[in-house]
Design an enzyme around this catalytic site. Structure first.
Site, PDB file in Angstrom:
ATOM      1  N   HIS A 130       0.817  -1.214   0.000  1.00 21.80           N
ATOM      2  CA  HIS A 130       0.000   0.000   0.000  1.00 21.80           C
ATOM      3  C   HIS A 130       0.850   1.263   0.000  1.00 21.80           C
ATOM      4  O   HIS A 130       2.070   1.215   0.184  1.00 21.80           O
ATOM      5  CB  HIS A 130      -0.986   0.004   1.167  1.00 21.80           C
ATOM      6  CG  HIS A 130      -0.370  -0.010   2.542  1.00 21.80           C
ATOM      7  ND1 HIS A 130       0.373   1.027   3.050  1.00 21.80           N
ATOM      8  CD2 HIS A 130      -0.419  -0.956   3.511  1.00 21.80           C
ATOM      9  CE1 HIS A 130       0.747   0.739   4.279  1.00 21.80           C
ATOM     10  NE2 HIS A 130       0.294  -0.463   4.586  1.00 21.80           N
ATOM     11  N   CYS A 148       2.496  -4.834   6.750  1.00 22.30           N
ATOM     12  CA  CYS A 148       2.340  -4.619   5.308  1.00 22.30           C
ATOM     13  C   CYS A 148       3.653  -4.145   4.684  1.00 22.30           C
ATOM     14  O   CYS A 148       4.639  -3.912   5.365  1.00 22.30           O
ATOM     15  CB  CYS A 148       1.253  -3.581   5.050  1.00 22.30           C
ATOM     16  SG  CYS A 148      -0.397  -4.125   5.549  1.00 22.30           S
TER      17      CYS A 148
END
Length: 179
Positions: A130, A148
């Site tokens: 992301h 992440c």
């Protein structure tokens, strides 16, 4: 007569106002297009903080990345702050991500679930590649995510486009996450 004149002047004013809006720059869009070679795999080298998008045997793009807040070692359970290690796959696209755009990674797999279950814990999930979104780089410190892989917003726009292939959402691309 005065009423007609007032309406005519008002109409001209409105036409002029609307016409002046047409010359504004278009809003930048986070949805880019891409017509280059298809991404056939992604390789993440956690120790080097690098991610490579590969087509066949050729690296077509590489990125500096941030990882989970505890980057050394493989993700074991929810909340450990680690980024997984192993073979996963791109499995979803989120155009409405809090982090600008995001692309899902298939963590947890069956082995991840079993490992966490043996410890009596949940494996966690929702591991993504992301952008930064409104959070910036978490007070300018590296490795700030919950597990992440983060790049800047312009880079996730590129990655999203390269994987989405103009809206066709290429899921199933292997993601090799190495120590």
């Amino acid at each position: 007569m005065l009423n007609r004149l007032f309406r005519a002047v008002s109409a001209l004013f409105l036409v002029g106002l609307v016409a002046s809006c047409g010359g504004a720059k278009p809003e930048p869009t986070k949805f880019k297009s891409y017509d280059g070679p298809p991404v056939t795999q992604i390789v993440v080298k956690k120790g080097q903080r690098e991610m490579y998008l590969v087509s066949g045997q050729k690296v077509i793009k590489n990125y500096k990345i941030d990882l989970g807040s505890q980057p050394v070692g493989a993700k074991q359970f929810e909340g450990d702050g680690k980024t997984p290690e192993g073979l996963y796959f791109i499995n979803r696209f989120n155009p409405n991500s809090l982090y600008h755009l995001s692309v899902g990674i298939s963590y947890p797999n069956n082995d991840d679930r079993a490992r966490a279950q043996m410890m009596g814990l949940r494996p966690g999930g929702d591991i993504m590649i992301h952008g930064l979104g409104p959070y910036g780089r978490a007070a300018n410190r590296p490795d700030w995510t919950a597990g992440c892989i983060a790049v800047n917003d312009q880079e996730i726009e590129e990655i999203y486009a390269m994987l989405a292939r103009n809206g066709n959402g290429t899921t199933g691309v292997p993601v090799f996450i190495l120590p």
